[in-house]
Design a protein around this motif. Structure first.
Motif, mmCIF file in Angstrom:
data_model
loop_
_atom_site.group_PDB
_atom_site.id
_atom_site.type_symbol
_atom_site.label_atom_id
_atom_site.label_comp_id
_atom_site.label_asym_id
_atom_site.label_seq_id
_atom_site.Cartn_x
_atom_site.Cartn_y
_atom_site.Cartn_z
ATOM 1 N N LEU A 37 0.815 -1.216 0.000
ATOM 2 C CA LEU A 37 0.000 0.000 0.000
ATOM 3 C C LEU A 37 0.848 1.265 0.000
ATOM 4 N N MET A 38 1.953 1.239 0.725
ATOM 5 C CA MET A 38 2.788 2.446 0.808
ATOM 6 C C MET A 38 3.337 2.855 -0.555
ATOM 7 N N LEU A 39 3.484 1.882 -1.452
ATOM 8 C CA LEU A 39 3.973 2.186 -2.797
ATOM 9 C C LEU A 39 2.960 2.990 -3.599
ATOM 10 N N GLU A 40 1.688 2.928 -3.186
ATOM 11 C CA GLU A 40 0.620 3.653 -3.871
ATOM 12 C C GLU A 40 0.420 5.061 -3.308
ATOM 13 N N ILE A 41 1.180 5.406 -2.282
ATOM 14 C CA ILE A 41 1.079 6.735 -1.671
ATOM 15 C C ILE A 41 2.139 7.620 -2.304
ATOM 16 N N PRO A 42 1.711 8.642 -3.072
ATOM 17 C CA PRO A 42 2.692 9.473 -3.772
ATOM 18 C C PRO A 42 3.586 10.290 -2.841
ATOM 19 N N SER A 43 3.015 10.803 -1.742
ATOM 20 C CA SER A 43 3.782 11.683 -0.875
ATOM 21 C C SER A 43 3.343 11.528 0.576
ATOM 22 N N PHE A 44 4.315 11.280 1.450
ATOM 23 C CA PHE A 44 4.025 11.181 2.882
ATOM 24 C C PHE A 44 3.364 12.459 3.380
ATOM 25 N N GLU A 45 3.924 13.605 3.013
ATOM 26 C CA GLU A 45 3.437 14.902 3.488
ATOM 27 C C GLU A 45 1.976 15.132 3.110
ATOM 28 N N ASP A 46 1.613 14.758 1.884
ATOM 29 C CA ASP A 46 0.238 14.957 1.427
ATOM 30 C C ASP A 46 -0.722 13.934 2.032
ATOM 31 N N ALA A 47 -0.246 12.715 2.239
ATOM 32 C CA ALA A 47 -1.110 11.635 2.714
ATOM 33 C C ALA A 47 -1.362 11.671 4.219
ATOM 34 N N ALA A 48 -0.388 12.116 4.982
ATOM 35 C CA ALA A 48 -0.473 12.041 6.449
ATOM 36 C C ALA A 48 -1.766 12.634 7.025
ATOM 37 N N PRO A 49 -2.201 13.814 6.598
ATOM 38 C CA PRO A 49 -3.461 14.342 7.144
ATOM 39 C C PRO A 49 -4.667 13.456 6.814
ATOM 40 N N HIS A 50 -4.668 12.809 5.657
ATOM 41 C CA HIS A 50 -5.768 11.914 5.290
ATOM 42 C C HIS A 50 -5.838 10.718 6.235
ATOM 43 N N PHE A 51 -4.692 10.322 6.773
ATOM 44 C CA PHE A 51 -4.644 9.206 7.710
ATOM 45 C C PHE A 51 -4.810 9.669 9.162
ATOM 46 N N GLY A 52 -5.192 10.931 9.333
ATOM 47 C CA GLY A 52 -5.517 11.448 10.651
ATOM 48 C C GLY A 52 -4.335 11.774 11.534
ATOM 49 N N LEU A 53 -3.145 11.913 10.954
ATOM 50 C CA LEU A 53 -1.978 12.247 11.762
ATOM 51 C C LEU A 53 -1.991 13.731 12.115
ATOM 52 N N THR A 54 -1.625 14.008 13.337
ATOM 53 C CA THR A 54 -1.514 15.393 13.790
ATOM 54 C C THR A 54 -0.202 15.977 13.284
ATOM 55 N N GLN A 55 -0.072 17.283 13.380
ATOM 56 C CA GLN A 55 1.178 17.923 12.964
ATOM 57 C C GLN A 55 2.349 17.410 13.805
ATOM 58 N N ALA A 56 2.109 17.157 15.084
ATOM 59 C CA ALA A 56 3.163 16.628 15.962
ATOM 60 C C ALA A 56 3.591 15.224 15.523
ATOM 61 N N GLU A 57 2.631 14.387 15.138
ATOM 62 C CA GLU A 57 2.954 13.034 14.677
ATOM 63 C C GLU A 57 3.700 13.074 13.339
ATOM 64 N N ILE A 58 3.299 13.974 12.468
ATOM 65 C CA ILE A 58 3.988 14.128 11.187
ATOM 66 C C ILE A 58 5.436 14.548 11.428
ATOM 67 N N SER A 59 5.632 15.507 12.319
ATOM 68 C CA SER A 59 6.984 15.964 12.652
ATOM 69 C C SER A 59 7.807 14.842 13.274
ATOM 70 N N GLU A 60 7.171 14.053 14.133
ATOM 71 C CA GLU A 60 7.859 12.922 14.777
ATOM 72 C C GLU A 60 8.347 11.922 13.733
ATOM 73 N N LEU A 61 7.495 11.562 12.779
ATOM 74 C CA LEU A 61 7.891 10.614 11.741
ATOM 75 C C LEU A 61 8.965 11.204 10.836
ATOM 76 N N ARG A 62 8.855 12.505 10.550
ATOM 77 C CA ARG A 62 9.876 13.176 9.737
ATOM 78 C C ARG A 62 11.239 13.115 10.442
ATOM 79 N N TYR A 63 11.238 13.309 11.753
ATOM 80 C CA TYR A 63 12.471 13.311 12.544
ATOM 81 C C TYR A 63 13.039 11.895 12.694
ATOM 82 N N ASP A 64 12.149 10.931 12.964
ATOM 83 C CA ASP A 64 12.586 9.559 13.244
ATOM 84 C C ASP A 64 13.020 8.780 12.001
#
Length: 104
Positions: A37-64
């Motif tokens: 499924l991840m191969l079908e996601i064009p961009s993490f940044e664009d998809a993350a809000p659709h999956f209900g991630l908060t800005q803090a969670e997005i930043s955490e994944l970007r950092y980790d």
């Protein structure tokens, strides 16, 4: 997917595989599908809000995770963990459709 050179919509795929929306709404999404499924996601940044991630969670994944693929995969796991029994096949199909401005 394409059949006879034409793109199939979700309803057609459900019919081909003899699945119903009701059955997809009951079954939790299997983690083993996430690498595909991840191969079908064009961009993490664009998809993350659709999956209900908060800005803090997005930043955490970007950092980790430095690699885009790792971010996408961990985003899917985070989505499933956060949603529990509501992380169904129907839920993930709906998210993918919304990311592409389509509806079930």
């Amino acid at each position: 997917r394409k059949q006879n050179g034409m793109a199939l919509d979700v309803c057609s795929l459900l019919t081909i595989f003899e699945l119903s929306q009701a059955s997809l709404a009951k079954q939790c999404c299997d983690d083993s599908l996430f690498p595909t499924l991840m191969l079908e996601i064009p961009s993490f940044e664009d998809a993350a809000p659709h999956f209900g991630l908060t800005q803090a969670e997005i930043s955490e994944l970007r950092y980790d995770y430095q690699r885009e693929r790792s971010r996408k995969l961990h985003m899917l796991w985070m989505w499933k963990r956060k949603n529990g029994s509501d992380a169904t096949y129907l839920a993930i199909v709906t998210i993918f459709l919304k990311m592409n401005d389509r509806h079930l």
